[in-house]
Write a protein that holds these residues in place. Sequence first.
Motif, PDB file in Angstrom:
ATOM      1  N   GLY A 117       1.162  -1.185   0.009  1.00 57.49           N
ATOM      2  CA  GLY A 117      -0.026   0.420  -0.292  1.00 57.49           C
ATOM      3  C   GLY A 117       0.625   0.870  -0.480  1.00 57.49           C
ATOM      4  N   ARG A 118       2.403   0.987   0.039  1.00 54.59           N
ATOM      5  CA  ARG A 118       2.712   2.308   0.274  1.00 54.59           C
ATOM      6  C   ARG A 118       4.052   2.586  -1.062  1.00 54.59           C
ATOM      7  NH1 ARG A 118       2.775   6.133   3.361  1.00 54.59           N
ATOM      8  NH2 ARG A 118       4.872   6.809   3.593  1.00 54.59           N
ATOM      9  N   TYR A 119       4.002   1.886  -1.773  1.00 57.45           N
ATOM     10  CA  TYR A 119       4.432   1.522  -3.136  1.00 57.45           C
ATOM     11  C   TYR A 119       3.032   1.592  -4.553  1.00 57.45           C
ATOM     12  CZ  TYR A 119       8.494  -0.341  -1.158  1.00 57.45           C
ATOM     13  OH  TYR A 119       9.538  -0.664  -0.592  1.00 57.45           O
ATOM     14  N   PHE A 120       3.709   2.932  -5.219  1.00 48.88           N
ATOM     15  CA  PHE A 120       2.772   2.646  -6.489  1.00 48.88           C
ATOM     16  C   PHE A 120       3.163   1.697  -7.353  1.00 48.88           C
ATOM     17  CE2 PHE A 120       0.880   5.000 -10.327  1.00 48.88           C
ATOM     18  CZ  PHE A 120       0.107   6.072 -10.219  1.00 48.88           C
ATOM     19  N   TYR A 121       4.002   1.005  -7.751  1.00 54.26           N
ATOM     20  CA  TYR A 121       4.015  -0.213  -9.017  1.00 54.26           C
ATOM     21  C   TYR A 121       3.788  -1.410  -7.969  1.00 54.26           C
ATOM     22  CZ  TYR A 121       3.953   2.825 -12.882  1.00 54.26           C
ATOM     23  OH  TYR A 121       2.959   3.783 -13.743  1.00 54.26           O
ATOM     24  N   TRP A 122       3.053  -2.329  -8.883  1.00 58.18           N
ATOM     25  CA  TRP A 122       3.405  -3.783  -7.670  1.00 58.18           C
ATOM     26  C   TRP A 122       4.736  -4.231  -8.313  1.00 58.18           C
ATOM     27  CZ3 TRP A 122       2.986  -7.009  -3.866  1.00 58.18           C
ATOM     28  CH2 TRP A 122       3.256  -8.111  -4.528  1.00 58.18           C
ATOM     29  N   ASP A 123       4.125  -3.988  -9.883  1.00 60.14           N
ATOM     30  CA  ASP A 123       6.202  -4.713 -10.363  1.00 60.14           C
ATOM     31  C   ASP A 123       6.080  -4.195 -11.296  1.00 60.14           C
ATOM     32  OD1 ASP A 123       3.981  -5.412 -12.514  1.00 60.14           O
ATOM     33  OD2 ASP A 123       3.934  -7.377 -12.606  1.00 60.14           O
ATOM     34  N   ASP A 124       6.926  -5.054 -12.642  1.00 61.68           N
ATOM     35  CA  ASP A 124       7.480  -3.617 -13.422  1.00 61.68           C
ATOM     36  C   ASP A 124       6.384  -2.659 -14.112  1.00 61.68           C
ATOM     37  OD1 ASP A 124       9.972  -4.733 -12.925  1.00 61.68           O
ATOM     38  OD2 ASP A 124      10.198  -6.220 -14.552  1.00 61.68           O
ATOM     39  N   VAL A 125       5.331  -2.967 -14.129  1.00 58.24           N
ATOM     40  CA  VAL A 125       4.154  -2.573 -14.955  1.00 58.24           C
ATOM     41  C   VAL A 125       2.533  -2.210 -14.521  1.00 58.24           C
ATOM     42  CG1 VAL A 125       4.989  -3.399 -17.339  1.00 58.24           C
ATOM     43  CG2 VAL A 125       3.485  -4.715 -16.416  1.00 58.24           C
ATOM     44  N   GLN A 129      -2.882  -2.017  -5.918  1.00 62.01           N
ATOM     45  CA  GLN A 129      -4.502  -1.613  -5.751  1.00 62.01           C
ATOM     46  C   GLN A 129      -4.251  -0.106  -4.822  1.00 62.01           C
ATOM     47  OE1 GLN A 129      -5.816  -5.232  -2.933  1.00 62.01           O
ATOM     48  NE2 GLN A 129      -7.200  -6.005  -4.435  1.00 62.01           N
ATOM     49  N   ALA A 130      -3.850   0.267  -4.010  1.00 62.36           N
ATOM     50  CA  ALA A 130      -3.736   1.877  -3.727  1.00 62.36           C
ATOM     51  C   ALA A 130      -3.331   2.789  -4.658  1.00 62.36           C
ATOM     52  CB  ALA A 130      -2.603   1.501  -2.127  1.00 62.36           C
ATOM     53  N   ALA A 131      -2.363   2.164  -5.440  1.00 58.82           N
ATOM     54  CA  ALA A 131      -2.715   3.359  -6.631  1.00 58.82           C
ATOM     55  C   ALA A 131      -3.253   3.435  -7.148  1.00 58.82           C
ATOM     56  CB  ALA A 131      -1.444   2.710  -7.813  1.00 58.82           C
ATOM     57  N   TRP A 132      -4.565   2.384  -7.866  1.00 56.15           N
ATOM     58  CA  TRP A 132      -5.860   2.219  -8.663  1.00 56.15           C
ATOM     59  C   TRP A 132      -6.238   2.982  -7.653  1.00 56.15           C
ATOM     60  CZ3 TRP A 132      -6.114   3.519 -13.508  1.00 56.15           C
ATOM     61  CH2 TRP A 132      -4.961   2.903 -13.852  1.00 56.15           C
ATOM     62  N   ALA A 133      -6.667   3.484  -6.063  1.00 59.28           N
ATOM     63  CA  ALA A 133      -7.523   3.692  -5.628  1.00 59.28           C
ATOM     64  C   ALA A 133      -7.799   5.616  -5.637  1.00 59.28           C
ATOM     65  CB  ALA A 133      -7.929   3.092  -4.501  1.00 59.28           C
ATOM     66  N   ALA A 134      -6.290   5.442  -5.041  1.00 63.08           N
ATOM     67  CA  ALA A 134      -5.577   6.658  -5.682  1.00 63.08           C
ATOM     68  C   ALA A 134      -6.083   7.327  -6.528  1.00 63.08           C
ATOM     69  CB  ALA A 134      -4.321   7.153  -4.993  1.00 63.08           C
ATOM     70  N   VAL A 135      -5.874   7.162  -8.027  1.00 58.59           N
ATOM     71  CA  VAL A 135      -5.772   7.626  -8.799  1.00 58.59           C
ATOM     72  C   VAL A 135      -7.295   6.918  -9.232  1.00 58.59           C
ATOM     73  CG1 VAL A 135      -5.795   7.069 -11.351  1.00 58.59           C
ATOM     74  CG2 VAL A 135      -4.245   7.235  -9.708  1.00 58.59           C
ATOM     75  N   ALA A 136      -7.961   6.265  -8.911  1.00 55.53           N
ATOM     76  CA  ALA A 136      -9.711   6.486  -9.376  1.00 55.53           C
ATOM     77  C   ALA A 136     -10.206   7.076  -9.032  1.00 55.53           C
ATOM     78  CB  ALA A 136      -9.989   5.179  -9.119  1.00 55.53           C
ATOM     79  N   ARG A 137     -10.217   8.060  -6.933  1.00 55.29           N
ATOM     80  CA  ARG A 137     -10.850   9.751  -6.598  1.00 55.29           C
ATOM     81  C   ARG A 137     -10.722  10.238  -7.284  1.00 55.29           C
ATOM     82  NH1 ARG A 137      -8.729   6.654  -2.228  1.00 55.29           N
ATOM     83  NH2 ARG A 137      -6.852   7.401  -2.001  1.00 55.29           N
ATOM     84  N   THR A 138      -9.744  10.431  -8.112  1.00 53.63           N
ATOM     85  CA  THR A 138      -9.740  12.091  -8.947  1.00 53.63           C
ATOM     86  C   THR A 138     -10.486  11.588 -10.313  1.00 53.63           C
ATOM     87  OG1 THR A 138      -7.994  10.683 -10.678  1.00 53.63           O
ATOM     88  CG2 THR A 138      -6.532  11.863  -8.383  1.00 53.63           C
ATOM     89  N   PHE A 139     -10.809  11.302 -11.039  1.00 56.43           N
ATOM     90  CA  PHE A 139     -11.971  11.427 -11.699  1.00 56.43           C
ATOM     91  C   PHE A 139     -13.286  10.527 -11.670  1.00 56.43           C
ATOM     92  CE2 PHE A 139      -9.122   6.784 -13.160  1.00 56.43           C
ATOM     93  CZ  PHE A 139      -9.380   6.589 -13.052  1.00 56.43           C
ATOM     94  N   ARG A 140     -13.325   9.640 -10.471  1.00 60.83           N
ATOM     95  CA  ARG A 140     -14.721   9.186  -9.865  1.00 60.83           C
ATOM     96  C   ARG A 140     -16.077  10.230 -10.205  1.00 60.83           C
ATOM     97  NH1 ARG A 140     -14.512   7.152  -4.586  1.00 60.83           N
ATOM     98  NH2 ARG A 140     -13.110   5.680  -5.646  1.00 60.83           N
TER      99      ARG A 140
END
Length: 149
Positions: A117-125, A129-140
Amino acid sequence: MRRVVVTNLHPMGCTPVFTRPLNYTGCDPLANAGAAQHNAALRSVLAALDPNNRTFLLLDVHTPFAAFLLDDNNGDSDNKKFKSTLRPCCESFRPDGYCGEEDENGTRQYTLCDDPGRYFYWDDVHPTQAAWAAVARTFRAAVKSFLST
């Protein structure tokens, strides 16, 4: 279909597959330029197809990704949401390896962070889930509004 949501590209050069060769210290400008060129062409095509934006919503994921990845505060002025934005939580030991890889003896060939939850990327690409949640809040709100009209 009466409504179609189309996403643009995030800053591709900031994904760990591109930041690893730079020791996770910066983004690849050429890959980011490619994403910018794609996004401009996509915007142009959608504007020609639907000048009044009634059928297509161009969902801008580039802007919130960039805010988290390139802003020192990771898009949050109160505190730093992500410990790491350019380094993945799951990292291969080898530059050409992958998250989840094991050797012939079943020994892990990767490391895992303690708190995804403290990392933006899980793997190389893939964003976490924390990153997607943060990004989704901006356009929900924009998506909800578009789909309800």
